[in-house]
Design a protein around this motif. Structure first.
Motif, PDB file in Angstrom:
ATOM      1  N   THR A  54      31.796  55.024  41.120  1.00 32.35           N
ATOM      2  CA  THR A  54      32.359  53.758  40.614  1.00 32.35           C
ATOM      3  C   THR A  54      32.514  53.813  39.102  1.00 32.35           C
ATOM      4  N   ASP A 104      40.112  53.937  34.289  1.00 30.03           N
ATOM      5  CA  ASP A 104      40.883  52.728  34.581  1.00 30.03           C
ATOM      6  C   ASP A 104      41.815  52.395  33.415  1.00 30.03           C
ATOM      7  N   GLU A 151      31.833  48.851  43.861  1.00 33.15           N
ATOM      8  CA  GLU A 151      33.182  48.360  43.540  1.00 33.15           C
ATOM      9  C   GLU A 151      33.220  46.839  43.640  1.00 33.15           C
ATOM     10  N   GLU A 152      32.552  46.310  44.658  1.00 35.02           N
ATOM     11  CA  GLU A 152      32.543  44.859  44.861  1.00 35.02           C
ATOM     12  C   GLU A 152      31.831  44.155  43.716  1.00 35.02           C
ATOM     13  N   TYR A 186      31.424  45.246  40.708  1.00 29.84           N
ATOM     14  CA  TYR A 186      32.250  45.349  39.508  1.00 29.84           C
ATOM     15  C   TYR A 186      33.360  44.310  39.536  1.00 29.84           C
ATOM     16  N   ARG A 187      34.063  44.237  40.663  1.00 31.86           N
ATOM     17  CA  ARG A 187      35.212  43.330  40.765  1.00 31.86           C
ATOM     18  C   ARG A 187      34.793  41.860  40.656  1.00 31.86           C
ATOM     19  N   ASP A 188      33.731  41.495  41.376  1.00 31.27           N
ATOM     20  CA  ASP A 188      33.378  40.073  41.486  1.00 31.27           C
ATOM     21  C   ASP A 188      32.469  39.576  40.381  1.00 31.27           C
ATOM     22  N   PHE A 223      33.409  42.644  35.980  1.00 34.68           N
ATOM     23  CA  PHE A 223      34.685  42.517  35.265  1.00 34.68           C
ATOM     24  C   PHE A 223      34.900  41.114  34.696  1.00 34.68           C
TER      25      PHE A 223
END
Length: 202
Positions: free
Chosen positions: A104, A111, A186-187, A189-191, A194
């Motif tokens: 990740t 990115d 990933e979840e 990081y996204r929720d 970030f």
């Protein structure tokens, strides 16, 4: 005809009761500790552990580069006040969850959106040996723009780190805005992470 013995006086009765109660004290204490442990285990998300440093400047530190990684600069608190938002990851080669989150973090380092926002990833190698760190980053990939050697663990302790991995979001002025405990998915990081980066960029 058998004669009954002399009646037990009141003080002897109370003493017997007290002794029988004391037998159960360790059991009661054990039960209490089990309940407390289960409550703490399921009371909330460990990744949301509070930090006394949120909203404050990073503590002063200056860490040497990892020996043998000549092209990779070390890390200091001054680097975290250089005007760029930084994702600071505390890791170790001996840490299994660090290996779990590494893909990740590697993807984040590539990115294009983060790069366009000027966000960089820095690392602190916690209580690890240079040869092991080099092997870890060589085999799994190196996502860090800077990485410091914290063999004593002093810098991590000053940051309030409980264990590895932990990740901090740090504003360009060196202020800590968020702390994430445990392996980053990933979840997560996204929720969670970030959105904190977006806040730090404002």
């Amino acid at each position: 005809m058998t004669q009954a013995g002399p009646p037990m006086d009141v003080s002897e009765t109370k003493e017997a009761q007290r002794r029988s109660f004391l037998v159960y004290v360790p059991l009661l204490l054990f039960g209490f500790l089990v309940i407390l442990f289960l409550f703490r285990l399921f009371a909330g998300d460990a990744s949301r552990l509070p930090s006394a440093l949120i909203g404050k400047q990073v503590p002063e530190f200056a860490l040497q580069p990892i020996a043998g990684l000549s092209d990779k600069p070390g890390l200091s608190s001054a680097d975290l006040r250089a005007g760029r938002v930084t994702i600071l990851n505390i890791f170790a080669s001996w840490c299994v969850p660090c290996h779990q989150e590494h893909d990740t973090i590697l993807r984040l380092s590539k990115d294009a959106k983060l790069a366009s926002l000027g966000v960089r990833i820095a690392g602190i190698a916690y209580k690890d040996e240079p040869a092991n760190i080099r092997r870890f980053l060589g085999e799994d990939g190196d996502p860090y723009a800077l990485v410091g050697d914290d063999r004593s663990g002093r810098a991590a302790i000053d940051l309030g780190v409980y264990g590895v991995p932990e990740t901090f979001v740090i504003k360009g002025d060196g202020k800590i805005v968020y702390r994430f405990v445990g392996p980053m998915s990933e979840e997560a990081y996204r929720d969670t992470i970030f959105p904190e980066i977006e806040k730090a960029l404002r």
